[in-house]
Scaffold this motif. Structure first.
Motif, PDB file in Angstrom:
ATOM      1  N   UNK A  80       0.720  -1.059  -0.216  1.00  0.00           N
ATOM      2  CA  UNK A  80       0.181  -0.193  -0.080  1.00  0.00           C
ATOM      3  C   UNK A  80       0.690   1.395   0.265  1.00  0.00           C
ATOM      4  N   UNK A  81       2.378   1.658   0.644  1.00  0.00           N
ATOM      5  CA  UNK A  81       2.816   2.436   0.704  1.00  0.00           C
ATOM      6  C   UNK A  81       4.388   2.346   0.162  1.00  0.00           C
ATOM      7  N   UNK A  82       4.106   1.273  -1.017  1.00  0.00           N
ATOM      8  CA  UNK A  82       5.488   1.429  -1.659  1.00  0.00           C
ATOM      9  C   UNK A  82       6.724   1.118  -0.669  1.00  0.00           C
ATOM     10  N   UNK A  83       6.923  -0.023  -0.347  1.00  0.00           N
ATOM     11  CA  UNK A  83       7.954   0.725   0.978  1.00  0.00           C
ATOM     12  C   UNK A  83       9.012  -0.820   0.612  1.00  0.00           C
ATOM     13  N   UNK A  84       8.331  -1.729  -0.390  1.00  0.00           N
ATOM     14  CA  UNK A  84       9.113  -3.048  -0.941  1.00  0.00           C
ATOM     15  C   UNK A  84       8.576  -4.041   0.125  1.00  0.00           C
ATOM     16  N   UNK A  85       7.628  -4.250   1.189  1.00  0.00           N
ATOM     17  CA  UNK A  85       7.468  -5.145   2.163  1.00  0.00           C
ATOM     18  C   UNK A  85       5.362  -5.536   1.477  1.00  0.00           C
ATOM     19  N   UNK A  86       5.269  -6.684   1.536  1.00  0.00           N
ATOM     20  CA  UNK A  86       4.228  -6.469   1.223  1.00  0.00           C
ATOM     21  C   UNK A  86       2.483  -6.779   2.722  1.00  0.00           C
ATOM     22  N   UNK A  87       2.013  -5.963   1.980  1.00  0.00           N
ATOM     23  CA  UNK A  87       0.879  -5.802   2.993  1.00  0.00           C
ATOM     24  C   UNK A  87      -0.456  -6.777   2.256  1.00  0.00           C
ATOM     25  N   UNK A  88      -1.334  -6.944   3.331  1.00  0.00           N
ATOM     26  CA  UNK A  88      -2.598  -7.677   3.756  1.00  0.00           C
ATOM     27  C   UNK A  88      -3.449  -7.394   3.659  1.00  0.00           C
ATOM     28  N   UNK A  89      -4.760  -7.378   2.731  1.00  0.00           N
ATOM     29  CA  UNK A  89      -6.226  -7.096   2.500  1.00  0.00           C
ATOM     30  C   UNK A  89      -6.825  -8.202   2.658  1.00  0.00           C
ATOM     31  N   UNK A  90      -8.240  -8.271   3.558  1.00  0.00           N
ATOM     32  CA  UNK A  90      -8.538  -9.951   4.035  1.00  0.00           C
ATOM     33  C   UNK A  90      -9.623  -9.126   4.145  1.00  0.00           C
ATOM     34  N   UNK A  91     -10.614  -9.883   3.278  1.00  0.00           N
ATOM     35  CA  UNK A  91     -12.197  -9.695   2.803  1.00  0.00           C
ATOM     36  C   UNK A  91     -13.157  -9.891   3.645  1.00  0.00           C
ATOM     37  N   UNK A  92     -14.014  -9.840   4.203  1.00  0.00           N
ATOM     38  CA  UNK A  92     -14.883 -10.531   5.255  1.00  0.00           C
ATOM     39  C   UNK A  92     -16.499 -10.563   4.787  1.00  0.00           C
ATOM     40  N   UNK A  93     -16.582 -11.550   5.156  1.00  0.00           N
ATOM     41  CA  UNK A  93     -18.211 -11.285   5.310  1.00  0.00           C
ATOM     42  C   UNK A  93     -19.750 -10.953   6.433  1.00  0.00           C
ATOM     43  N   UNK A  94     -20.540 -11.399   5.999  1.00  0.00           N
ATOM     44  CA  UNK A  94     -22.119 -11.411   6.813  1.00  0.00           C
ATOM     45  C   UNK A  94     -22.692 -12.624   7.196  1.00  0.00           C
ATOM     46  N   UNK A  95     -23.494 -12.687   7.729  1.00  0.00           N
ATOM     47  CA  UNK A  95     -23.946 -13.106   8.249  1.00  0.00           C
ATOM     48  C   UNK A  95     -25.971 -12.997   7.699  1.00  0.00           C
TER      49      UNK A  95
END
Length: 582
Positions: A80-95
């Motif tokens: 996300x910040x182009x610093x060379x370290x991979x960040x993680x985006x995790x999708x969430x759901x519902x009920x």
């Protein structure tokens, strides 16, 4: 008719590949043929110590009323910040029951701190959306140097523009991706950014599963929907299948829906789930593969004029070996046999095998599922998957995330259970794979209701790691460690005239007398996005003799004598230019 890329670079060298195919990099005796030889790699689940501690909520825990509650969510590696370290985006759901105001589960963005841990920056980044989230894909669609994020939903999809200051802005409506007729029943799933017309701007493809109206959809109580005698959620057969969508990037921050005029809506199958880009026919124009549930899968061939033709059935890449449609979930692309063509692997429903399509290079898929040893497993229901060189020996292995779709199968003693182990196939270097999961032990053998899976080197140690979402459970993060005697190289491609992420670029590495190929891909696996960086395991080779890159716009360049065990940034226009072969 195929138009091979850079025939002076690639195709004459295939004889060299064939001669070297049975030998590891470095020329030593091949230990892969010895079933008792050490595997040369290990997996450790570091999710909790890394700070990934939220629960991915999705449907019921013991039974489900609608298929909507079963599919789970994806995960994306994004810097996300182009610093060379991979960040993680995790999708969430519902009920179905919903949540009190302010209590609904949200998506999560974890920033990589570079020390093996992540911090949850979801609120600060403006990504606290909730709802029936599905998939995620990444791409710098406006070319401003910051990767943006698209998230698919049952209902309204969302496009987030990366402002470059750690925050994202929801630009869905402004970009022309807002509500359209049927949006409330549209069920977006897999997605991928790609530059299908080679204008340097990233377009967007979104698969759709079912046009689902919960007010009229059948329920298990109707008595019509059963699996081995037990009542389960209905579908997808019998429900109205969704139509896939292609959006063209206008270059002014907006997109135009070109699904009809591009030919995307004329695909023979429906119920789309996993999506990946690939250059199937090696002509320099990016194609698309979509894993369809209970229907023939789709292989969209790029016609170079803004249109696509679905050649999945005609090319033999859509059915099982015995000519039947399968319940496709996840999809991976990679050159597992090192012959210069991108092969396809697809996960399917329980009681069936996953499918391995070897790309013949003549416009057809050769189903190698049983010949390659993949057909030994029929118990598991597969979702996320990827080609990954676990031991850096120069041969692509396979990883599968599994979990049943119906929680109710706990009632069936003959079934493999709702929570299931992973499957890891080791590439033996002779066209065959061996299931080494039990030899690895935990965490690969720990049973989870796994779904989305993304592959990327989060700790920058030269081994590709694995992030996994689990239904009604916390995510997993498998750190991979391989034989330190085996070398590697990681390549970050930066487009200039081409799209900045270089999605669609093809790369060839020559090291130790062996050639390998890979591509920068949008989407992949199941509802997920992998690391854009190209990873090559090099075995005992101590130097990369040459890297050839064909950029998405057709430019061909080379770099010589790269250091091993290093990350290299290759910027378009900085290499030694090769004459165009078009």
């Amino acid at each position: 008719m195929l138009r091979p890329w850079a025939s002076r670079l690639v195709w004459p060298a295939l004889a060299v590949v064939a001669l070297a195919a049975s030998a590891p990099l470095g020329g030593r005796a091949d230990p892969r043929q010895d079933s008792q030889a050490p595997l040369g790699f290990s997996l450790t689940n570091v999710a909790r110590e890394a700070g990934l501690n939220h629960v991915t909520v999705f449907g019921g825990t013991s039974s489900n009323k609608y298929l909507l509650e079963t599919t789970g969510t994806g995960v994306a590696f994004i810097d996300i910040d182009d610093d060379g370290w991979l960040d993680l985006f995790v999708v969430n759901g519902s009920t179905l029951e919903g949540f009190a105001p302010g209590k609904a589960p949200t998506n999560h963005l974890y920033r990589n701190k570079g020390d093996g841990t992540f911090e949850d920056v979801t609120a600060r980044a403006g990504l606290t959306a909730s709802g029936w989230g599905q998939g995620a894909c990444v791409g710098d669609y406006d070319g401003d140097g910051h990767d943006d994020l698209f998230v698919s939903y049952f209902g309204r999809n969302r496009l987030y523009h990366n402002r470059g200051n750690g925050a994202f802005e929801d630009v869905t409506r402004a970009a022309g991706l807002g509500d359209a007729p049927g949006a409330r029943t549209r069920w977006g799933t897999g997605c991928a950014f790609l530059d299908y017309d080679r204008d340097g701007r990233l377009d967007l493809f979104v698969a759709n599963y079912i046009d689902l109206d919960l007010k009229t959809a059948p329920t298990p109580e109707s008595g019509l929907c059963r699996y081995k005698g037990i009542q389960v959620a209905c579908g997808p057969p019998g429900l109205t299948g969704g139509k896939n969508v292609l959006y063209h990037n206008r270059g002014d921050g907006t997109f135009a829906d070109v699904s009809a005029k591009s030919g995307i809506t004329r695909a023979s199958g429906t119920y789309g789930l996993g999506v990946t880009t690939l250059d199937f026919d090696n002509d320099g124009w990016v194609d698309l593969y979509v894993a369809n549930d209970s229907n023939p899968s789709a292989l969209y061939r790029n016609n170079h004029d803004g249109t696509f033709t679905d050649i999945g059935v005609a090319s033999g890449c859509a059915y099982s070996q015995d000519g039947k449609p399968q319940a496709g979930m996840g999809v991976a692309s990679g050159d597992y046999d090192r012959n210069g063509t991108m092969d396809i692997f697809k996960t399917n429903f329980a009681g069936d095998t996953s499918t391995l399509y070897s790309n013949s290079g003549t416009g057809f898929c050769d189903d190698r599922t049983f010949a390659a040893g993949i057909g030994v497993n029929t118990r598991w229901l597969g979702w996320g998957t990827g080609f990954i060189d676990f031991d850096n020996d120069g041969w692509l292995d396979l990883f599968l995330t599994n979990g049943h779709v119906y929680p109710e199968v706990v009632q069936i003693k003959t079934e493999a259970a709702y929570k299931q182990r992973k499957v890891i196939y080791r590439n033996l270097g002779n066209g065959r794979f061996a299931d080494v999961t039990e030899r690895l032990g935990p965490p690969a053998t720990e049973a989870k209701a796994g779904r989305g899976t993304a592959f990327g080197d989060f700790d920058n140690d030269g081994q590709m790691d694995i992030a996994i979402t689990n239904v009604n459970d916390m995510p997993d993060l498998f750190r991979v460690k391989s034989d330190p005697r085996h070398h590697w190289v990681m390549l970050k491609l930066v487009g200039v005239q081409s799209n900045r992420d270089a999605i669609g670029a093809r790369v060839r590495a020559i090291a130790g007398g062996v050639q390998q190929w890979d591509e920068v891909r949008g989407g992949g696996s199941y509802l997920s996005q992998n690391d854009f960086r190209i990873h090559f395991g090099l075995g005992t080779a101590t130097r990369v003799d040459r890297i050839d890159v064909r950029w998405p716009n057709g430019l061909e360049e080379s770099w010589d004598n790269l250091t091993v065990d290093r990350f290299h940034t290759l910027k378009e226009g900085s290499g030694r230019a090769q004459p165009r072969t078009e």
